[in-house]
Scaffold this active site. Structure first.
Site, PDB file in Angstrom:
ATOM      1  N   LYS A   1      -9.565   7.894   2.476  1.00  0.00           N
ATOM      2  CA  LYS A   1     -10.090   6.521   2.431  1.00  0.00           C
ATOM      3  C   LYS A   1     -11.512   6.417   2.968  1.00  0.00           C
ATOM      4  CE  LYS A   1      -5.598   4.238   2.252  1.00  0.00           C
ATOM      5  NZ  LYS A   1      -4.619   5.316   2.513  1.00  0.00           N
TER       6      LYS A   1
ATOM      7  N   HIS B   1      -2.432   8.226   5.917  1.00  0.00           N
ATOM      8  CA  HIS B   1      -2.698   6.900   5.359  1.00  0.00           C
ATOM      9  C   HIS B   1      -4.102   6.483   5.806  1.00  0.00           C
ATOM     10  CE1 HIS B   1      -1.826   3.109   3.556  1.00  0.00           C
ATOM     11  NE2 HIS B   1      -1.910   2.439   4.685  1.00  0.00           N
TER      12      HIS B   1
ATOM     13  N   GLU C   1      -0.670   5.803  13.608  1.00  0.00           N
ATOM     14  CA  GLU C   1      -0.409   6.977  12.757  1.00  0.00           C
ATOM     15  C   GLU C   1      -0.754   8.280  13.480  1.00  0.00           C
ATOM     16  OE1 GLU C   1      -2.478   7.194   8.974  1.00  0.00           O
ATOM     17  OE2 GLU C   1      -1.035   8.655   8.214  1.00  0.00           O
TER      18      GLU C   1
ATOM     19  N   PHE D   1       1.654  -3.331   4.063  1.00  0.00           N
ATOM     20  CA  PHE D   1       2.043  -4.662   4.537  1.00  0.00           C
ATOM     21  C   PHE D   1       3.506  -4.888   4.159  1.00  0.00           C
ATOM     22  CE2 PHE D   1      -2.159  -7.318   4.732  1.00  0.00           C
ATOM     23  CZ  PHE D   1      -2.611  -6.499   5.739  1.00  0.00           C
TER      24      PHE D   1
ATOM     25  N   HIS E   1      -9.778   1.823   0.297  1.00  0.00           N
ATOM     26  CA  HIS E   1      -8.329   1.674   0.229  1.00  0.00           C
ATOM     27  C   HIS E   1      -7.945   1.010  -1.090  1.00  0.00           C
ATOM     28  CE1 HIS E   1      -4.255   1.256   1.099  1.00  0.00           C
ATOM     29  NE2 HIS E   1      -4.281   0.582   2.235  1.00  0.00           N
TER      30      HIS E   1
ATOM     31  N   CYS F   1       0.812  -1.218   0.000  1.00  0.00           N
ATOM     32  CA  CYS F   1       0.000   0.000   0.000  1.00  0.00           C
ATOM     33  C   CYS F   1       0.845   1.268   0.000  1.00  0.00           C
ATOM     34  CB  CYS F   1      -0.964  -0.037   1.171  1.00  0.00           C
ATOM     35  SG  CYS F   1      -1.959  -1.543   1.093  1.00  0.00           S
TER      36      CYS F   1
END
Lengths: 410, 84
Positions: free
Chosen positions: A334, A305, A316, A398, A339, A166
């Site tokens: 998002k 993010h 975050e 990831f 996402h 991502c």
């Protein structure tokens, strides 16, 4: 690290995108500013534990889509071509007139041609090897989105794919900035593309509890909300055209924003979980700001993010309050768009460019009650008027990949 | 529909060329059937006509008429009425 060795700023002269919110940049920006949540029940996922997704619904109608061979490509590359056509149009560049050897393509994508892979397995199992499509490899290999962007737009310079889950889209921007700084090209088409809403992908994300279990699509993606419980899988593509500012100025191009700096790190901690203290993400954020020639206090807007997973958003938010304690304005796209995995980094960078241009930061769709543990100034409800000149866009993936880009008004 | 017409329709779709540009003497090369499209065409011929095409039997310099005759020679006898 010495900031004097950091790459020079590059100009962003063109934007193009196709997202669940619309066929182009203007439609996407409009819906993101309205706070429209695009998640919906997806009939293709009906038998799975999670059946929400954010699909691209708009038809792909840019002129390049009528070119020979495009019909044989995977949706991931079709999205990319459609977005690139718009971005080039926006930049005023014409492949007929450019020096092809000096045009680079860098694509960030997480999975490549997922639909083609799925279909190929089905055909092989049902009809045997002699029925496998000759277009299987060109449609499915992860490099092929860049390859077809090069082919259809006659870009004969470096043509790379970066795959950092991502964080891919943001890393593609960083790599392109480096290619321009190293004089490996004069123009870079930077693409983030993903078309990974397949049953195996959704089942896999559901197994590791990454997806929202919410039944109401409007509330499923709710970044930094106290009741958030996972992300909603999305698809789409976004292309940004990068040039050196002096080249852009020389041809009279509109410089929409500057990409000042970028940094990538890895947590080296766990296969999928972020580092509990946001170690790699913090380093990426600090380095990106430093490489941009700025200090933390200069950053007044953050496109987070913000996936809507419990762990990402907590870590975050904590990272933002530590590194940027002056409470910059934060949004997560998002909530509206879900996402889009490898495409998210470029989509969100482009939305940040628009926020800098229009001096307003879009709201975080879906979020109702800000988690009190997330002490950030999150925009909710309606866009916030915001005059700031410097913004960061965070992307974490990831594999512990962290990528941060710093953008500025021209 | 004749074998030629069925084949021409297939070539038109695979090579993305207008149907009326395909004549019996057009070669696959002339119709810009590339190496991938040639494999796709053979897959569709096998499926549509229920025949097996051996590797190398259909090549890019073959004409549409030549391929149509090749297909007809291999059609199962009970399929011929459909191909006439």
């Amino acid at each position: 690290m010495n900031a004097r060795n950091a790459p020079q700023p590059v100009a962003i002269t063109g934007l193009g995108m196709i997202t669940p919110a619309g066929a182009d940049t203007a439609a996407t920006w409009r819906e993101v500013c309205r706070g429209t949540a695009t998640a919906a029940v997806d009939p293709a996922l009906a038998d799975l534990p999670v059946s929400l997704s954010c699909r691209v619904r708009a038809p792909l109608e840019r002129p390049v889509m009528r070119r020979k061979g495009v019909k044989n490509l995977d949706p991931v590359t079709r999205f990319a071509l459609n977005a690139a056509d718009e971005a080039l149009d926006d930049s005023g560049l014409d492949p007929i007139g450019w020096q092809p050897d000096r045009v680079a393509v860098v694509t960030g994508t997480g999975a490549g041609g997922s639909h083609t892979v799925t279909r190929g397995h089905e055909v092989l199992a049902a009809e045997g090897p002699r029925a496998v499509s000759p277009y299987h490899l060109p449609a499915s290999l992860i490099n092929m989105t860049s390859a077809f962007l090069s082919l259809y737009f006659t870009a004969r310079g470096p043509s790379f794919t970066v795959s950092t889950a991502c964080a891919s889209g943001a890393d593609a921007l960083g790599l392109a900035q480096d290619l321009l700084a190293a004089d490996r090209c004069d123009i870079a088409l930077v693409c983030g593309a993903e078309a990974g809403i397949t049953p195996i992908s959704v089942a896999s994300f559901a197994q590791i509890k990454a997806l929202s279990a919410e039944s109401d699509p409007r509330l499923a993606s709710r970044p930094f909300d106290r009741d958030r419980n996972g992300f909603v899988i999305a698809e789409g593509a976004c292309v940004l055209v990068l040039e050196r500012p002096r080249d852009a100025a020389a041809r009279g191009a509109r410089i929409r924003a500057l990409l000042l700096g970028h940094a990538s790190t890895n947590d080296a901690h766990h296969a999928t979980a972020p580092h509990p203290d946001g170690l790699g993400a913090e380093t990426a954020l600090r380095q990106a700001i430093h490489r941009a020639g700025l200090t933390a206090a200069d950053i007044t807007h953050v496109n987070a993010h913000g996936t809507s997973t419990p762990a990402n958003d907590r870590i975050e938010a904590c990272l933002l309050t530590q590194v940027l304690p002056h409470h910059p304005v934060v949004t997560s796209s998002k909530g509206a768009l879900g996402h889009a995995l490898g495409a998210a980094g470029t989509i969100e960078a482009a939305l940040t460019v628009l926020a800098l241009e229009e001096h307003r930061v879009p709201p975080t769709a879906g979020t109702r009650d800000l988690d009190p543990e997330c002490g950030i100034d999150l925009v909710l409800g309606t866009p916030r008027a915001h005059p700031g000149n410097y913004a960061v866009s965070n992307s974490f993936g990831f594999g512990g990949h962290n990528s941060v880009v710093v953008l500025a008004a021209p | 529909m004749t074998t030629f017409h069925r084949l021409a329709d297939m070539v038109s779709r695979v090579a993305e060329v207008p149907l009326d540009s395909i004549t019996p003497t057009s070669s696959l090369d002339e119709l810009e059937v590339d190496s991938l499209a040639l494999v796709e065409l053979i897959l569709r011929v096998e499926k549509t006509f229920g025949i097996s095409v051996r590797d190398g039997d259909v090549q890019s310099n073959d004409t549409i008429d030549g391929i149509a005759r090749y297909i007809e020679e291999r059609l199962p006898t009970d399929a011929i009425p459909d191909a006439v």
